[in-house]
Design an enzyme around this catalytic site. Structure first.
Site, short mmCIF file in Angstrom:
data_model
loop_
_atom_site.label_atom_id
_atom_site.label_comp_id
_atom_site.label_asym_id
_atom_site.label_seq_id
_atom_site.Cartn_x
_atom_site.Cartn_y
_atom_site.Cartn_z
N GLU A 56 0.81 -1.22 0.00
CA GLU A 56 0.00 0.00 0.00
C GLU A 56 0.84 1.27 0.00
O GLU A 56 0.33 2.35 -0.30
CB GLU A 56 -0.97 0.01 1.19
CG GLU A 56 -0.29 0.10 2.53
CD GLU A 56 -1.26 -0.12 3.71
OE1 GLU A 56 -2.34 -0.66 3.50
OE2 GLU A 56 -0.88 0.25 4.83
N SER A 57 2.12 1.14 0.31
CA SER A 57 3.00 2.31 0.24
C SER A 57 3.26 2.73 -1.20
O SER A 57 3.84 3.79 -1.43
CB SER A 57 4.33 2.01 0.93
OG SER A 57 4.92 0.85 0.37
#
Lengths: 254, 297, 297, 254
Positions: A56-57
């Site tokens: 998700e980064s």
């Protein structure tokens, strides 16, 4: 089987290895922080070298040569096929259903696979314990084709009904996801340090389908907060191979 | 055009009591030094916005700067809880903390709407979860073409957004690379913005994967070497994983936290350079030695 | 994972009669060769989607491939009108052409919604213009938080999107740099996608400003050197400005256009490589000489 | 003044130079295709070196060393501070009102500054002439702080009321933009090959405020499709300086 009387591995290792095995080569996997990341990276170094790791980064296709220390470890960006913004990872890649497996952890999980990582206690305003919150999980659980949950099992973590639905599993039973218009199948697999659970095809209630080698069904029941159903085809998890253990330990040491 | 200021002057001018303030940086490039400068200047009643309130907001919350937190994941990544955050939520110490809780997808889209000059964003989000029961800024919206129900969240438009970047040039153009998170959106959504940078250079050499914020989209730039410590700055320094462990021991108790505040934040006040020439390096922004970690355990 | 195919096989497999087809590329990297292959394979009843239908769509429309055009700016950039497009709109030649007309902001957001798996997008657009009177895919929507009125447009989800890029590797990962327009969104919004590339290489060396489309987000890749001619491919060749002038003379008359079709498109059929090994270079994809331009005037 | 009896410049050159002069140094200018691009690039090479050029193809701060051949000329990307996607240029940079001046051309312009680039003729379905369409113009005209229009003037192009409003100017008069919730001031300046027009502060009707040197008001009236009002403070445009002409010609030759 080569297991001696004294087990040469921990139950956490068994859990990570069982979780890793559940991933198939070539799948696109949205990787949650902690246990899921360990398992996904182990899978990529054992039987699934072409597993596509999405974090998700904002990394697509990360190939870290050590275990990332966090969801946003620099090694994830440096080894990715593409680095994108956080809005893009959620909007262009997760939301449209491009990801096969969402791999999540949980503080609390209930018998229908609903996940709580928000508050312990019934009163949201005055919680017994304030947990970190949702992060990416609600939409990971909604949008991936399937969700696998990996969690250490106890009566506290494995409950009849979660105090707060942070990420929707199967609600109170079969068909609720469809009614809400959710596209993904939701939690289809739960891996713990004691065994493996799958939703019953009729009711969506989580049922014990595998016990890890050396674990009894009674032990699993004692660590489950609801009246656990056991699959008639219950099997025993293959113990870790030497290669799996070696790879996992190297990963964790690096 | 961005003004080049000292960190002290930038925070003094841009951050006011009662402001809505976003400090962004997704694991990478977290503007810790700016957060500590806000504590040092004793700002109060802030509404703090951040997808992942980790140590930087534990410090601000513990120091009593915030009255509200808008967020999606609050923890000490890889370590555990944020004790100051929990103490504020569970015990209103040192002041009560109101919370407004979203998911990452919701927060990211709120910044996108803010950056786009739109009042709201639409997403497939929150379905079946208990978040909408407790968060009034999650509503439903109907697609005017298909009739489908989706989630709507209001734009975030902070009074000031603060990020950390690798470099700026002397004209104030900012260069970031590696994980870029939601930083561009946070800056573009804000009324005012401050970018702290590792260094100010004559020319920004292109770097693969770079993101450029033109000077005219930024209010102020301050040179703050190691300004992201204990998080990391790709190309400059690694994440100080030991500090995250160390913080657990500091944040766990009110006493140790207040001692830390006094030793590592307020006592630095006198060392702040006045002219913005010599950048401030706080004693806290030094890699935690193994010894310090051991002592903390 | 993307399959590496010849252009002919890729178009044969991916583009069907009646499909909604988007060819994108904003001045840069326009997939001309793919457009001509669609003509060559005599596709019919296509709904063509493109922000800037320029020469590539003038050719497809003139060849009778399209029944509808969804667009925001149709012209021969820097030269003037698209004569085949005008002949179709004004005289239904060779077949009637329905149009659905938006602005660039609207079209870009329609692709964004498509790429995001949302049924619609919201923008501040079209206000006060006559476009909503004639375009049923522009509606109003009310912000559920502020009550403000905004424009809504439905997602674009083409059956197939086609773009041109500089490179792919043998696994089908695509690398684009320079102006990237709306190409990523067009590919991600589509059910199927084809990327023609200047070359397929062993390894994609990083390039500043690059955009990467992972192989698993693309259906097929075809190696087509000069596949963007007469537009340009940064790092490979310049825009053939002379061709745009030349096209004005070809497109102006039905006769000269049909002669061009016969000479430069259909006659190339026999030269198409069967095995996908030797890439097709059409005679039309050669820089227009000054002589040819003069002759055309 | 150094103008000899025989003019040493064309009316198009005067138009481009007058348009260039209207831009102030340091402004952010969203540059339309054609005449506006020539004028903006001329401004950057004369009195406004820090003019920030934004093109809808996705370039912020382009500094081309020759006139771009199109809105998406490679030189714009190669010399830009930042290259971004087309959705981003519209959503993050234009829509929120970050741009000072939108610099547009027009096929047809009416006395309230409304622009038509869509169809000539009253029937949209069966137009007399099909024009290219909207492109980026409707939102440029809506969102920039001000809009400058540069257009060759004739009775055909300068009309009482446009056949189709592609880009909203002042509608049918003062206050309509505010009623529609438009944030920008709309067209505040129109530059043609004959003179310069500004909206009347009371009515928003375009009024002749400058005639180019050597042009008579009568000539302007004859090239205007409505009963033209002339400002009581009508002035005469300073003829091109040698430096301006030289720079413009170099630009166009390169």
């Amino acid at each position: 089987m080569s297991v001696t009387e004294e087990r040469t591995y921990t139950s956490d290792e068994m859990m990570s290895i069982a979780a890793a095995r559940s991933l198939r080569n070539g799948q696109r996997c949205f990787v949650g922080i902690g246990l899921p990341s360990t398992a996904a990276n182990l899978a990529r170094r054992t039987h699934a070298p072409d597993l596509v790791l999405v974090y998700e980064s904002g990394t697509l296709g990360s190939k870290p040569d050590r275990l990332p220390a966090s969801i946003g470890d620099g090694i994830l960006a440096e080894t990715a096929d593409a680095v994108i913004s956080v809005p893009e990872v959620f909007n262009y890649w997760l939301q449209p259903g491009r990801i096969d497996v969402g791999f999540l952890g949980a503080a609390q999980l209930d018998k229908f696979g609903n996940i709580n990582t928000t508050v312990i206690g019934a009163d949201y305003e005055h919680p017994k314990v304030r947990l970190p919150g949702a992060g990416g999980a609600p939409e990971i659980a909604a949008s991936c084709h399937e969700v696998y949950v990996v969690v250490r099992q106890s009566k506290r973590s494995f409950v009849e009904q979660v105090d707060f639905i942070t990420s929707f599993g199967h609600g109170r039973g079969k068909g609720e996801r469809e009614k809400l218009g959710l596209h993904g199948a939701g939690p289809t697999l739960v891996i713990t340090d004691l065994g493996v659970f799958r939703p019953d095809p009729e009711t969506a209630e989580l049922v014990l389908t595998e016990v890890h080698d050396g674990v009894t069904v009674e032990q699993v029941r004692e660590a489950t907060g609801w009246d656990l159903k056991v699959s008639p085809e219950l099997s025993t998890t293959e113990p870790p191979s030497e290669a799996e253990l070696k790879t996992l330990r190297e990963l964790k040491a690096a | 055009m961005a003004e080049i200021l000292s960190l002290r002057d930038a925070v003094a001018r841009l951050v006011h009591d009662g402001d809505t303030v976003a400090l962004e940086g997704f694991t990478h490039l977290i503007p810790h030094a700016a957060g500590q400068e806000i504590i040092r200047q004793r700002r109060r009643d802030l509404t703090l916005v951040r997808m992942t309130p980790d140590i930087v907001y534990d410090q601000l919350i513990g120091a009593g700067c915030a009255r509200k937190l808008i967020f999606s994941w609050g923890g000490n990544p890889g370590v555990g809880s944020l004790h100051r955050f929990r103490d504020a939520v569970q015990n209103s110490w040192p002041v009560p903390l109101e919370i407004e809780e979203h998911s990452h997808a919701g927060m990211a889209n709120r910044y996108v709407a803010g950056a786009s000059g739109l009042p709201f964003a639409v997403l497939r989000g929150y379905t079946g979860t208990d978040l909408p029961k407790h968060t009034s800024t999650i509503k439903q919206i109907t697609c005017p073409f298909t009739g489908e129900q989706l989630a709507a969240v209001p734009a975030l438009n902070p009074d000031v957004s603060i990020i950390h970047a690798q470099r700026a040039d002397r004209a104030g153009n900012v260069q970031i690379w590696g994980l870029v998170g939601v930083q561009k959106e946070a800056v573009l959504a804000a009324k005012r913005s401050l970018v702290t940078v590792e260094e100010i250079v004559d020319e920004l050499e292109p770097v693969p994967g770079q993101l450029i914020l033109p000077s005219w989209a930024v209010t102020a730039v301050a040179e703050v070497p190691h300004g992201a410590h204990p998080s990391y700055a790709q190309g400059y320094y690694e994440r100080d994983n030991g500090y995250y462990e160390y913080w657990d021991s500091i944040g766990r108790n009110r006493d140790s936290f207040e001692e830390w505040l006094s030793d590592k934040v307020f006592s630095m006040e006198v060392n702040t350079s006045d002219d913005g020439g010599a950048p401030l390096v706080s004693a806290d922004r030094v890699r935690v030695s193994r010894k310090a970690q051991e002592a903390a355990k």
